[in-house]
Design an enzyme around this catalytic site. Structure first.
Site, PDB file in Angstrom:
ATOM      1  N   GLY A   1       2.206   1.782  -2.946  1.00  0.00           N
ATOM      2  CA  GLY A   1       1.202   0.713  -2.884  1.00  0.00           C
ATOM      3  C   GLY A   1       1.748  -0.625  -2.415  1.00  0.00           C
TER       4      GLY A   1
ATOM      5  N   THR B   1       1.855  -1.859   0.434  1.00  0.00           N
ATOM      6  CA  THR B   1       1.082  -2.501   1.507  1.00  0.00           C
ATOM      7  C   THR B   1      -0.236  -3.085   0.998  1.00  0.00           C
ATOM      8  OG1 THR B   1       0.042  -0.391   2.033  1.00  0.00           O
ATOM      9  CG2 THR B   1       2.065  -0.932   3.223  1.00  0.00           C
TER      10      THR B   1
ATOM     11  N   ILE C   1      -1.479  -6.619  -4.320  1.00  0.00           N
ATOM     12  CA  ILE C   1      -0.420  -7.087  -5.227  1.00  0.00           C
ATOM     13  C   ILE C   1       0.919  -6.421  -4.916  1.00  0.00           C
ATOM     14  CG2 ILE C   1      -0.736  -5.468  -7.192  1.00  0.00           C
ATOM     15  CD1 ILE C   1      -0.119  -9.318  -7.332  1.00  0.00           C
ATOM     16  N   GLY C   2       0.870  -5.216  -4.322  1.00  0.00           N
ATOM     17  CA  GLY C   2       2.110  -4.499  -4.008  1.00  0.00           C
ATOM     18  C   GLY C   2       3.045  -5.318  -3.129  1.00  0.00           C
TER      19      GLY C   2
ATOM     20  N   LYS D   1      -7.924   3.771 -15.639  1.00  0.00           N
ATOM     21  CA  LYS D   1      -6.605   3.393 -16.180  1.00  0.00           C
ATOM     22  C   LYS D   1      -6.440   3.931 -17.612  1.00  0.00           C
ATOM     23  CE  LYS D   1      -5.760  -0.693 -13.331  1.00  0.00           C
ATOM     24  NZ  LYS D   1      -5.583  -2.160 -13.275  1.00  0.00           N
TER      25      LYS D   1
ATOM     26  N   ARG E   1      -3.379   6.263 -19.158  1.00  0.00           N
ATOM     27  CA  ARG E   1      -2.629   6.021 -20.404  1.00  0.00           C
ATOM     28  C   ARG E   1      -2.731   7.220 -21.352  1.00  0.00           C
ATOM     29  NH1 ARG E   1      -2.716  -0.184 -22.653  1.00  0.00           N
ATOM     30  NH2 ARG E   1      -2.274  -1.247 -20.691  1.00  0.00           N
TER      31      ARG E   1
HETATM   32  N1  LIG Z   1      -5.403  -8.997 -12.098  1.00  0.00           N
HETATM   33  C1  LIG Z   1      -6.131  -9.086 -11.016  1.00  0.00           C
HETATM   34  O1  LIG Z   1      -6.782 -10.142 -10.777  1.00  0.00           O
HETATM   35  C2  LIG Z   1      -6.132  -7.932 -10.050  1.00  0.00           C
HETATM   36  C3  LIG Z   1      -6.726  -8.082  -8.795  1.00  0.00           C
HETATM   37  C4  LIG Z   1      -6.643  -7.017  -7.903  1.00  0.00           C
HETATM   38  C5  LIG Z   1      -6.012  -5.823  -8.277  1.00  0.00           C
HETATM   39  N2  LIG Z   1      -5.472  -5.705  -9.521  1.00  0.00           N
HETATM   40  C6  LIG Z   1      -4.805  -4.439  -9.926  1.00  0.00           C
HETATM   41  O2  LIG Z   1      -3.637  -4.272  -9.141  1.00  0.00           O
HETATM   42  C7  LIG Z   1      -3.420  -2.888  -8.858  1.00  0.00           C
HETATM   43  C8  LIG Z   1      -3.283  -2.697  -7.343  1.00  0.00           C
HETATM   44  O3  LIG Z   1      -4.502  -3.076  -6.745  1.00  0.00           O
HETATM   45  P1  LIG Z   1      -4.565  -3.691  -5.261  1.00  0.00           P
HETATM   46  O4  LIG Z   1      -5.887  -4.363  -5.141  1.00  0.00           O
HETATM   47  O5  LIG Z   1      -3.310  -4.439  -4.986  1.00  0.00           O
HETATM   48  O6  LIG Z   1      -4.561  -2.355  -4.415  1.00  0.00           O
HETATM   49  P2  LIG Z   1      -5.090  -2.110  -2.922  1.00  0.00           P
HETATM   50  O7  LIG Z   1      -4.722  -3.279  -2.084  1.00  0.00           O
HETATM   51  O8  LIG Z   1      -6.523  -1.695  -2.970  1.00  0.00           O
HETATM   52  O9  LIG Z   1      -4.281  -0.799  -2.523  1.00  0.00           O
HETATM   53  C9  LIG Z   1      -2.871  -0.749  -2.697  1.00  0.00           C
HETATM   54  C10 LIG Z   1      -2.291   0.393  -1.882  1.00  0.00           C
HETATM   55  O10 LIG Z   1      -2.616   1.634  -2.480  1.00  0.00           O
HETATM   56  C11 LIG Z   1      -2.682   2.632  -1.460  1.00  0.00           C
HETATM   57  N3  LIG Z   1      -4.048   3.199  -1.539  1.00  0.00           N
HETATM   58  C12 LIG Z   1      -5.212   2.509  -1.604  1.00  0.00           C
HETATM   59  N4  LIG Z   1      -6.261   3.349  -1.702  1.00  0.00           N
HETATM   60  C13 LIG Z   1      -5.746   4.585  -1.709  1.00  0.00           C
HETATM   61  C14 LIG Z   1      -6.319   5.883  -1.806  1.00  0.00           C
HETATM   62  N5  LIG Z   1      -7.648   6.061  -1.932  1.00  0.00           N
HETATM   63  N6  LIG Z   1      -5.479   6.936  -1.801  1.00  0.00           N
HETATM   64  C15 LIG Z   1      -4.156   6.750  -1.707  1.00  0.00           C
HETATM   65  N7  LIG Z   1      -3.556   5.544  -1.613  1.00  0.00           N
HETATM   66  C16 LIG Z   1      -4.339   4.473  -1.614  1.00  0.00           C
HETATM   67  C17 LIG Z   1      -2.443   1.947  -0.115  1.00  0.00           C
HETATM   68  O11 LIG Z   1      -1.049   1.994   0.174  1.00  0.00           O
HETATM   69  P3  LIG Z   1      -0.360   2.921   1.306  1.00  0.00           P
HETATM   70  O12 LIG Z   1      -1.357   3.230   2.359  1.00  0.00           O
HETATM   71  O13 LIG Z   1       0.782   2.062   1.775  1.00  0.00           O
HETATM   72  O14 LIG Z   1       0.101   4.140   0.595  1.00  0.00           O
HETATM   73  C18 LIG Z   1      -2.807   0.499  -0.456  1.00  0.00           C
HETATM   74  O15 LIG Z   1      -2.186  -0.447   0.363  1.00  0.00           O
HETATM   75  C19 LIG Z   1      -4.608  -2.133  -9.457  1.00  0.00           C
HETATM   76  O16 LIG Z   1      -4.221  -1.569 -10.678  1.00  0.00           O
HETATM   77  C20 LIG Z   1      -5.656  -3.205  -9.650  1.00  0.00           C
HETATM   78  O17 LIG Z   1      -6.536  -2.944 -10.716  1.00  0.00           O
HETATM   79  C21 LIG Z   1      -5.503  -6.736 -10.408  1.00  0.00           C
END
Ligand SMILES: NC(=O)c1ccc[n+]([C@@H]2O[C@H](COP(=O)([O-])OP(=O)(O)OC[C@H]3O[C@@H](n4cnc5c(N)ncnc54)[C@H](OP(=O)(O)O)[C@@H]3O)[C@@H](O)[C@H]2O)c1
Length: 314
Positions: free
Chosen positions: A15, A17, A20-21, A137, A141
């Site tokens: 993740g 890309t 948050i990754g 989630k 857990r």
């Molecule tokens: N606290 C907050 O305000 C907040 C805000 C946003 C997110 N979050 C949390 O942060 C975490 C990451 O979220 P994010 O928004 O950063 O993620 P994201 O940008 O939606 O996706 C992260 C990465 O996961 C992989 N991915 C996405 N969808 C996929 C699918 N259907 N199948 C396989 N791989 C997939 C892709 O990586 P690759 O293509 O490189 O494999 C993508 O770049 C989550 O647990 C989310 O709940 C928290």
């Protein structure tokens, strides 16, 4: 006990890309002298669609593994030579982590696993169990509690990202800070305290957790950058922009009504409404954060965060 049993040294991330990754991996990269090897797993589609980002990391000496996160073979092969897995998979891929954990538990090299959390405390109180955005989630857990014996699992609970909450929203009723228009919509009374983490600090806190390995089978770290009210955020925006802003409010009962309608219509912003309601109801607050447990000091400040947002929106 081998070296890989005592501390994360060979770190593989999923993740990278994503939203948050990218912040997390940047901080792992910045701390690379603490690790023997760092790498990440990415999908074929991302490797094709974001070649500059992916190749940029390769040029910096990072191992990039391209594969299918849903293929047991691809994942098991990727784990070889690593002792730690960090997942920042997006909301749509949360359940893909169950096989990732299963394969890690069976692998001879993986000892540490960090599931994709980085947000709201999904077990804050009894009502958390019924909140719709938490369900996937919670399943992860539950799987870990019932099945994982070998891995040491760390959940990094950060609350909302201030970069987003203090930003301009396409759904102003759900709260917004619009620098150009000098307009804000505050939720509730604007006086509710919320604990935030900046996106950069999420990465820095994760590295601090890696450097403070646990002997616990499941470690939940509730961390943050600062706790602040929306009125205090607004006052800082007004101070830094040297202007009085136009302010409106979305009272909590109006927010709840909009939340209900968003779920009924299956609107793409339904999760945003629920999470913002939870945050405004106090679902991010603790007597004390766990920052100290991982020796983390020197978080970003509200002032710094707002300076960044003003620059970004200008
Ligand atoms: N606290 C907050 O305000 C907040 C805000 C946003 C997110 N979050 C949390 O942060 C975490 C990451 O979220 P994010 O928004 O950063 O993620 P994201 O940008 O939606 O996706 C992260 C990465 O996961 C992989 N991915 C996405 N969808 C996929 C699918 N259907 N199948 C396989 N791989 C997939 C892709 O990586 P690759 O293509 O490189 O494999 C993508 O770049 C989550 O647990 C989310 O709940 C928290």
């Amino acid at each position: 006990m081998t070296a890989t049993n005592s501390a994360p040294k060979k770190v593989l991330m999923f993740g990278v890309t994503g939203l948050i990754g990218q912040y997390i991996f940047q901080e792992i990269y910045n701390a690379q002298s603490s690790f023997e090897k760092i790498g990440f797993f990415t999908s074929k589609s991302t490797a094709t669609n974001k070649p500059d980002e992916v190749n940029g990391w390769k040029e910096k000496g990072v191992e990039v593994i391209v594969g299918d996160v849903n293929s047991e073979d691809d994942v098991a092969k990727a784990y070889e030579g690593y002792d730690t897995v960090i997942s920042a998979l997006g909301r749509n891929a949360i359940l893909s982590q169950i096989p990732l954990i299963k394969i890690a538990e069976a692998s001879s090299s993986i000892n540490f696993f960090y599931p994709s959390e980085y947000g709201t405390d999904i077990e804050y109180n009894a009502s958390s169990a019924d909140e719709k955005p938490h369900q996937l989630k919670l399943q992860v857990r539950k799987y870990i509690r019932e099945n994982v014996k070998k891995l040491k699992v760390t959940y990094l609970v950060t609350g909302p990202y201030s970069d987003l909450y203090f930003g301009k929203s396409s759904e102003p009723q759900a709260g917004t800070f619009d620098v150009k228009a000098k307009k804000a919509t505050l939720l509730g009374t604007g006086e509710e305290k919320i604990s935030f983490t900046t996106e950069k600090d999420v990465g820095r806190l994760l590295v601090a957790a890696l450097k403070t390995p646990t002997t616990e089978h499941q470690r939940i770290l509730k961390v943050n950058s600062f706790t602040v009210t929306s009125k205090e955020v607004l006052a800082e925006f007004e101070k830094q922009t040297g202007a009085k802003w136009e302010v409106s409010y979305t009272p909590i009962d109006v927010l709840k009504k909009a939340e209900k309608e968003a779920w009924e219509k299956d609107s793409p912003v339904k999760t945003v409404y629920t999470l913002r309601r939870i945050w405004n109801e106090g679902g991010t607050l603790y007597e004390e954060s766990d920052n100290g447990k991982i020796g983390f000091k020197g978080t970003e400040t509200v002032e710094e965060q707002i300076r960044k947002i003003i620059k970004k929106q200008s």
